[in-house]
Design an enzyme around this catalytic site. Structure first.
Site, PDB file in Angstrom:
ATOM      1  CE  LYS A  22      36.311  30.525  21.609  1.00  0.00           C
ATOM      2  NZ  LYS A  22      35.116  30.245  21.363  1.00  0.00           N
ATOM      3  CG  ASN A  23      31.686  31.751  19.830  1.00  0.00           C
ATOM      4  OD1 ASN A  23      33.348  31.150  19.489  1.00  0.00           O
ATOM      5  ND2 ASN A  23      30.965  32.461  20.968  1.00  0.00           N
ATOM      6  CB  CYS A 117      35.133  25.372  27.990  1.00  0.00           C
ATOM      7  SG  CYS A 117      36.283  26.496  27.332  1.00  0.00           S
ATOM      8  NE  ARG A 122      29.713  22.708  24.841  1.00  0.00           N
ATOM      9  CZ  ARG A 122      30.788  23.972  24.628  1.00  0.00           C
ATOM     10  NH1 ARG A 122      31.951  24.608  25.103  1.00  0.00           N
ATOM     11  NH2 ARG A 122      31.021  25.052  23.386  1.00  0.00           N
ATOM     12  CG  ASP A 306      30.338  32.535  25.613  1.00  0.00           C
ATOM     13  OD1 ASP A 306      30.310  30.892  26.329  1.00  0.00           O
ATOM     14  OD2 ASP A 306      31.056  31.877  24.604  1.00  0.00           O
ATOM     15  NE  ARG A 398      40.227  27.433  23.700  1.00  0.00           N
ATOM     16  CZ  ARG A 398      38.723  27.126  23.541  1.00  0.00           C
ATOM     17  NH1 ARG A 398      38.559  26.397  24.861  1.00  0.00           N
ATOM     18  NH2 ARG A 398      37.710  26.666  23.029  1.00  0.00           N
TER      19      ARG A 398
END
Ligand code: UD1
Length: 428
Positions: A22-23, A117, A122, A306, A398
């Site tokens: 994903k990242n 999230c 952030r 994570d 997600r």
């Protein structure tokens, strides 16, 4: 409302294939904008953040052709605007990568502040510091929209005060076509940074040092379309490894790069799991009781934040006292409230959580408060006796492709159910 219903206590066994990261994909899809011809991206995970990224590309005018659920062809030549839609941007954090990519290609970008999230502040000050070092100017922010422009981006040195994945990616995107050399010091070293650099270089960029803390980018005038396959998802792999451990199972986690999993493997082994590394798979077994250990999350190659909620579930079942120190985010223990409902004994004090192991978790209705916290609730449900219902599964979708199907194939008793919401209406 959609929920996962899990009857726990089943030992997982068999094999699971890990999807694309994903990242990495959320950085590589915006990077396609920098190309002057179409790109073919393979091994994309079929997750909500990919759908959102593709929708943003389409809304900018790119031609997006999904050849199958894991392959997409994107032609950026038809892009006609540098303005990202608010509704799309607010669905995910990584929408801010469109700032770097649009700025790098067209010298302008209008992108709403990103969603995603929440685990404390952030900030994006380092991203903006990088853009400004390259010569971009930011307009005063109105309605939460970041507007930047540059007549010509010029390479420069940028020192990141904090190791930031997002800032490293964004500066790389803005710098690949800038005039001259950009040097990012104290850069993030995550596998997805290396994957982005490899993709950019395949298109003709000159990026060196990705995977170390100094990245050098010599600007090029032109990038051409490439065929590229996304690396496997380190965190999805780690989550299935933790699930194997939590259920005292025997699982072969396939399509992984074992090197990317070293910190996770080390901690699971310390807890008593048996882990066998192969070329592109790891076999995870666990039979005895889990041993306590301490974990501190850090930038790569440290233990990834994570994976922190997932390891927290395991530590709540380990003998004795374990401590997790969260080294990245100020508020990443919100899942603990949910875990306590299942019988876990955890005390949180700022960035530290102390787990007093219990012999078993008990089923309870719980919520996914964010993506990885949601994965942790599924993990807890698999380990617990009884039927656990997890709500808020849109977070989990997600980042985890086909989680219900993958777990079912491993023998788990899990289903997605539609239940009436509080007003009694069934939402579809
Ligand atoms: C990325 C990952 C996310 C992961 C995180 C840390 C993506 C899409 N997301 O998030 O899954 O949890 O890395 O590994 O890849 N910081 C600043 N100023 C900035 C930017 C960051 O101070 O401008 C701080 C943050 O507050 C945090 C730390 O730097 O304490 C790391 O943040 P960062 O690596 O940027 O996280 P993300 O890129 O948002």
């Amino acid at each position: 409302m959609e929920k996962y219903r899990i009857r726990g206590g089943v030992r997982l066994s068999g094999a699971v294939d890990v999807s694309g990261a994903k990242n990495a994909v959320v950085a590589i899809l915006p990077a396609v904008i920098l190309s002057d011809s179409p790109c073919l991206i393979e091994n994309i995970p079929n997750i909500a953040d990919v759908s959102t990224s593709l929708s943003i590309l389409e809304s900018l005018g790119a031609q997006v052709n999904r050849l199958d659920r894991n392959t997409v062809e994107i032609d950026p030549r038809t892009i006609h605007t540098c303005e990202v839609d608010y509704e799309l941007a607010r669905h995910m954090r990584a929408s801010y990568y469109f700032i770097g990519a649009l700025l790098g290609k067209y010298g302008q970008a209008r992108v709403p502040m990103p969603g995603g999230c929440w685990f404390g502040e952030r900030p994006i000050d380092l991203h903006l510091k990088g853009f400004s070092a390259l010569g971009a100017v930011m307009e005063p922010m109105e309605n939460g929209i970041i507007e930047m422009h540059a007549d010509m981006l010029m390479g420069n040195s940028v020192y990141l005060d904090t190791v930031s994945v997002g800032a490293t990616v964004n500066i790389m995107l803005a710098a690949v076509k800038a005039r001259g050399m950009t040097i990012i010091e104290n850069a993030a070293k995550e596998p997805h940074i290396v994957d982005l650099a490899n993709f950019l270089n395949t298109m003709g960029a000159d990026v060196r040092g990705a995977g170390t803390d100094v990245i050098k980018i010599r600007g090029v005038q032109e990038l051409t379309g490439a065929t590229y396959s996304i690396i496997p998802d380190q965190i999805e792999a780690g989550t299935y490894m933790a699930m194997a451990v939590a259920t005292h199972g025997d699982v072969l986690v396939r399509n992984v790069i074992p090197k990317h999993l070293e910190s996770i493997t080390a901690k699971l082994a310390e807890m008593g799991a048996l882990i066998e590394e192969m070329d592109d798979a790891v076999r995870v077994r666990c039979s005895g009781p889990l041993r306590h250990c301490n974990v501190k999350t850090m930038p790569h190659p440290g233990f990834p934040t994570d994976m922190q909620p997932q390891i927290g579930v395991l530590l709540s079942l380990a003998e004795g006292t374990s401590v997790i120190t969260e080294g990245i985010w100020e508020n990443r223990f919100r899942y603990v409230d949910e875990l306590r409902r299942m019988g876990a004994q955890v005390e949180v004090d700022g960035k530290t959580a102390t787990f007093q192991g219990v012999p078993a978790l008990h089923a309870a209705p719980v919520k996914a408060v964010d993506l990885r916290a949601g994965a942790a609730m599924v993990l807890a449900g698999l380990a617990a006796e009884g039927v656990t219902e997890v709500e808020g599964i849109c977070y989990i979708e997600r980042g985890y492709e086909d989680i219900v199907e993958k777990l079912t194939r491993l023998g788990a008793d899990i289903e997605q159910v539609t239940v009436p919401d509080e007003t009694g209406a069934v939402q579809v």
